[in-house]
Design a protein around this motif. Structure first.
Motif, short mmCIF file in Angstrom:
data_model
loop_
_atom_site.label_atom_id
_atom_site.label_comp_id
_atom_site.label_asym_id
_atom_site.label_seq_id
_atom_site.Cartn_x
_atom_site.Cartn_y
_atom_site.Cartn_z
N VAL A 72 0.74 -1.23 0.01
CA VAL A 72 -0.06 0.01 0.14
C VAL A 72 0.84 1.38 0.09
O VAL A 72 0.59 2.06 -0.78
CB VAL A 72 -0.86 0.19 1.06
N VAL A 73 1.97 1.29 0.77
CA VAL A 73 2.79 2.41 0.92
C VAL A 73 3.48 2.59 -0.16
O VAL A 73 3.96 3.74 -0.88
CB VAL A 73 3.83 2.33 2.25
N ILE A 74 3.81 1.56 -1.12
CA ILE A 74 4.53 1.42 -2.49
C ILE A 74 3.60 1.11 -3.31
O ILE A 74 3.81 -0.24 -3.54
CB ILE A 74 5.91 0.77 -2.48
N PRO A 75 2.76 1.74 -3.89
CA PRO A 75 1.72 1.39 -4.73
C PRO A 75 2.26 0.87 -6.31
O PRO A 75 1.94 1.48 -7.28
CB PRO A 75 0.87 2.21 -4.93
N LEU A 76 3.09 -0.06 -6.24
CA LEU A 76 3.81 -0.56 -7.50
C LEU A 76 3.47 -1.90 -7.59
O LEU A 76 3.26 -2.72 -6.86
CB LEU A 76 5.34 -0.11 -7.73
N ASN A 132 -11.85 -8.32 -12.30
CA ASN A 132 -11.45 -7.14 -11.32
C ASN A 132 -9.90 -7.40 -11.37
O ASN A 132 -9.23 -7.96 -10.15
CB ASN A 132 -11.94 -7.15 -9.98
N PRO A 133 -9.20 -7.47 -12.52
CA PRO A 133 -7.80 -8.08 -12.53
C PRO A 133 -6.94 -7.11 -11.50
O PRO A 133 -5.86 -7.55 -11.23
CB PRO A 133 -7.50 -7.85 -13.90
N GLY A 134 -7.25 -5.82 -11.29
CA GLY A 134 -6.71 -5.01 -10.36
C GLY A 134 -6.29 -5.41 -9.06
O GLY A 134 -5.38 -5.03 -8.39
N LEU A 135 -7.19 -6.34 -8.53
CA LEU A 135 -7.13 -6.97 -7.24
C LEU A 135 -5.90 -7.87 -6.91
O LEU A 135 -5.19 -8.04 -6.03
CB LEU A 135 -8.23 -7.91 -6.82
N PRO A 183 -5.95 -11.12 -3.50
CA PRO A 183 -6.21 -12.55 -3.22
C PRO A 183 -4.86 -13.25 -2.27
O PRO A 183 -3.44 -12.71 -2.62
CB PRO A 183 -5.89 -13.24 -4.89
N CYS A 184 -5.14 -13.86 -1.57
CA CYS A 184 -3.81 -14.46 -0.79
C CYS A 184 -4.35 -15.76 0.21
O CYS A 184 -5.43 -15.63 0.70
CB CYS A 184 -3.34 -13.44 0.32
#
Length: 239
Positions: free
Chosen positions: A110-114, A169-172, A203-204
């Motif tokens: 989240v902090v590094i949104p890459l 929703n591939p961005g997940l 997903p995890c």
């Protein structure tokens, strides 16, 4: 197929089970297990298996055929026969550190949104590899933001969606190197935050703490160049 008790309750430290199989290599398969099997960058759990007056140390757990989870003995020893009732006990301190670090790595994304190109979790540290051509300008600012998210003590929950919903929703999916397991028709999502203030959802299949405050203070360690487009960002516990 082994029932995965660690997904139902990641805080379950001990449980009964029955031996359903022994592998040619000397692994043990149970009908249900608290031992997480190596996957998604998270190591397999260790602990002890007991039956009657006998016991055997478990060094790790791995995925076997047809949904089985195979427990790997720490050293060659007499194995319980198929049908034997056993009690399995986790090395809880090691598992809990994996849970804390795994959740911290979700917040790092989240902090590094890459895009994430790789990752690994250990009991004393963890890391994510990012598609990041240039190093971050201010590591201290990233560390402060990460600890700020941890200190908010947000809930960590799960929910399930269909594979079709994930495809829509591939961005997940943040990880480029590890794809969510498919074939069962549904995919497990881990969410950080409340329903009206979602900080992260992806997903995890791993184990996580129930609230971010349980992670404790974290430091960002080395940021290493791992190729023209990749940077490896390491995390360590502050205490």
């Amino acid at each position: 197929m082994t029932a995965q008790l660690f997904q139902q309750d990641p805080y379950l430290r001990e449980a009964p089970a029955t031996v359903t199989g022994l592998t040619f290599e000397g692994g043990i398969v149970l009908d249900q297990t608290v031992f997480y099997a190596t996957g998604g960058g998270q190591p397999g759990d260790s602990g002890v298996l007991r039956w009657g007056s006998q016991s055997i140390g478990i060094a790790s757990a791995v995925k076997g055929d047809d949904g089985a989870i195979v427990l790997i003995p720490a050293e060659p020893a007499r194995l319980p026969a198929v049908g034997t009732p056993v009690v399995q006990t986790l090395d809880w301190e090691r598992r809990h550190r994996h849970m804390r670090m795994h959740t911290a790595l979700h917040l790092l994304s989240v902090v590094i949104p890459l895009p994430v190109t790789g990752g690994a979790i250990m009991a004393d540290r963890g890391r994510l590899d990012f598609m990041m051509p240039e190093p971050p300008n201010n590591k201290d600012a990233l560390e402060d933001r990460l600890n700020m998210l941890i200190d908010r003590d947000m809930p960590v929950t799960e929910k399930w969606i269909s594979e079709a919903e994930l495809d829509a929703n591939p961005g997940l999916v943040k990880t480029l190197s590890v794809k969510p397991p498919r074939g069962s028709g549904r995919v497990r999502l881990v969410q950080i935050g409340t329903s009206d203030a979602v900080i992260d959802i992806q997903p995890c299949g791993g184990t996580h703490v129930a609230r971010t405050g349980e992670i404790g203070a974290i430091r960002i360690g080395k940021i290493e160049n791992k190729g023209k487009q990749n940077r490896r960002v390491s995390l360590v516990f502050d205490a």
